[in-house]
Scaffold this motif. Sequence first.
Motif, PDB file in Angstrom:
ATOM      1  N   ASN A  60       0.849  -1.187   0.000  1.00 17.92           N
ATOM      2  CA  ASN A  60       0.000   0.000   0.000  1.00 17.92           C
ATOM      3  C   ASN A  60       0.887   1.242   0.000  1.00 17.92           C
ATOM      4  N   ALA A  61       1.087   1.833  -1.163  1.00 19.99           N
ATOM      5  CA  ALA A  61       1.967   2.987  -1.299  1.00 19.99           C
ATOM      6  C   ALA A  61       1.371   4.254  -0.683  1.00 19.99           C
ATOM      7  N   ARG A  62       0.121   4.199  -0.266  1.00 15.57           N
ATOM      8  CA  ARG A  62      -0.529   5.383   0.307  1.00 15.57           C
ATOM      9  C   ARG A  62      -0.456   5.432   1.826  1.00 15.57           C
ATOM     10  N   LEU A  63       0.223   4.465   2.437  1.00 17.59           N
ATOM     11  CA  LEU A  63       0.348   4.486   3.900  1.00 17.59           C
ATOM     12  C   LEU A  63       1.089   5.740   4.341  1.00 17.59           C
ATOM     13  N   PRO A  64       0.576   6.443   5.334  1.00 18.21           N
ATOM     14  CA  PRO A  64       1.300   7.608   5.853  1.00 18.21           C
ATOM     15  C   PRO A  64       2.618   7.170   6.498  1.00 18.21           C
ATOM     16  N   VAL A  65       3.582   8.063   6.489  1.00 15.59           N
ATOM     17  CA  VAL A  65       4.896   7.762   7.059  1.00 15.59           C
ATOM     18  C   VAL A  65       4.761   7.408   8.539  1.00 15.59           C
ATOM     19  N   THR A  66       3.829   8.026   9.242  1.00 15.65           N
ATOM     20  CA  THR A  66       3.645   7.702  10.667  1.00 15.65           C
ATOM     21  C   THR A  66       3.196   6.253  10.855  1.00 15.65           C
ATOM     22  N   ASP A  67       2.323   5.756   9.969  1.00 13.94           N
ATOM     23  CA  ASP A  67       1.904   4.351  10.052  1.00 13.94           C
ATOM     24  C   ASP A  67       3.063   3.417   9.725  1.00 13.94           C
ATOM     25  N   LEU A  68       3.839   3.785   8.708  1.00 14.86           N
ATOM     26  CA  LEU A  68       5.013   2.979   8.358  1.00 14.86           C
ATOM     27  C   LEU A  68       5.980   2.920   9.539  1.00 14.86           C
ATOM     28  N   ALA A  69       6.210   4.058  10.161  1.00  9.69           N
ATOM     29  CA  ALA A  69       7.133   4.129  11.291  1.00  9.69           C
ATOM     30  C   ALA A  69       6.639   3.255  12.447  1.00  9.69           C
ATOM     31  N   ARG A  70       5.348   3.302  12.718  1.00 12.82           N
ATOM     32  CA  ARG A  70       4.790   2.493  13.805  1.00 12.82           C
ATOM     33  C   ARG A  70       4.947   1.000  13.499  1.00 12.82           C
ATOM     34  N   ARG A  71       4.671   0.592  12.274  1.00 10.48           N
ATOM     35  CA  ARG A  71       4.783  -0.825  11.904  1.00 10.48           C
ATOM     36  C   ARG A  71       6.230  -1.315  11.920  1.00 10.48           C
ATOM     37  N   LEU A  72       7.169  -0.418  11.626  1.00  9.82           N
ATOM     38  CA  LEU A  72       8.585  -0.786  11.606  1.00  9.82           C
ATOM     39  C   LEU A  72       9.285  -0.527  12.939  1.00  9.82           C
ATOM     40  N   SER A  73       8.559   0.066  13.880  1.00 11.56           N
ATOM     41  CA  SER A  73       9.123   0.437  15.196  1.00 11.56           C
ATOM     42  C   SER A  73      10.318   1.372  15.034  1.00 11.56           C
ATOM     43  N   LEU A  74      10.150   2.366  14.190  1.00 15.61           N
ATOM     44  CA  LEU A  74      11.191   3.369  13.942  1.00 15.61           C
ATOM     45  C   LEU A  74      10.590   4.762  14.108  1.00 15.61           C
ATOM     46  N   ALA A  75      11.449   5.747  14.224  1.00 14.77           N
ATOM     47  CA  ALA A  75      10.989   7.139  14.275  1.00 14.77           C
ATOM     48  C   ALA A  75      10.503   7.556  12.889  1.00 14.77           C
ATOM     49  N   ARG A  76       9.525   8.443  12.881  1.00 12.50           N
ATOM     50  CA  ARG A  76       8.966   8.932  11.621  1.00 12.50           C
ATOM     51  C   ARG A  76      10.048   9.553  10.742  1.00 12.50           C
ATOM     52  N   THR A  77      10.936  10.338  11.343  1.00 11.28           N
ATOM     53  CA  THR A  77      11.995  11.001  10.560  1.00 11.28           C
ATOM     54  C   THR A  77      12.963   9.981   9.970  1.00 11.28           C
ATOM     55  N   THR A  78      13.207   8.873  10.682  1.00 11.55           N
ATOM     56  CA  THR A  78      14.082   7.822  10.164  1.00 11.55           C
ATOM     57  C   THR A  78      13.455   7.171   8.941  1.00 11.55           C
ATOM     58  N   VAL A  79      12.160   6.887   9.017  1.00  7.66           N
ATOM     59  CA  VAL A  79      11.463   6.268   7.885  1.00  7.66           C
ATOM     60  C   VAL A  79      11.447   7.225   6.699  1.00  7.66           C
ATOM     61  N   GLN A  80      11.175   8.503   6.953  1.00 13.04           N
ATOM     62  CA  GLN A  80      11.171   9.499   5.874  1.00 13.04           C
ATOM     63  C   GLN A  80      12.540   9.577   5.212  1.00 13.04           C
TER      64      GLN A  80
END
Length: 187
Positions: A60-80
């Motif tokens: 799902n390419a539309r997942l917000p970065v905050t959701d990606l970060a939560r699923r990966l257990s990483l900070a939002r800025t790290t995922v970005q």
Amino acid sequence: MWKSRINCLFVILLRFRITLIHVDFSGRYAHTVVKIRHNAEADLQPDDTDRALLALLTENARLPVTDLARRLSLARTTVQARIERLEAQGLIAGYTIRRGRALAPPLRATALVSVEARATPALLTRLRDMPEVEQVHTLSGRYDLMIRIAATDTERLDRILDRIGDAPGVRFSESLIQLSTKIDRAP
């Protein structure tokens, strides 16, 4: 008290092939000189976290970065930052939609084509002018090209297949009509 010069070499193996840190202790002061030979290939190879991120974006390419970060257990800025690096390296080429069944053409076919020597460029030019041709892949083996075709009805599909088969330089072709899709992992 340092009576003599002490030189220490440390070798650090991380994402770099070899990093040499030379520490020169002279008197009371320490000077550090870092020489880095960067392994460019290591940067292009995604690690496990990158692969997990790519899998989530593929799903799902539309997942917000905050959701990606939560699923990966990483900070939002790290995922970005990882997404931006993957884009810069060309591992992420873009974001797109997948058409639902309502928008998909009702008929899909694959044409396998054997082409005479040096006739491929002219045939590719001709295929680019056919809007029903979605993809063209070169192959090894008995056939030279695999052409993916989408048509709205059987008459249109028949005309496209005839145009391909009658094109100059085509030795022979075989067409396969897609009946249904059982697995689709394409983005």
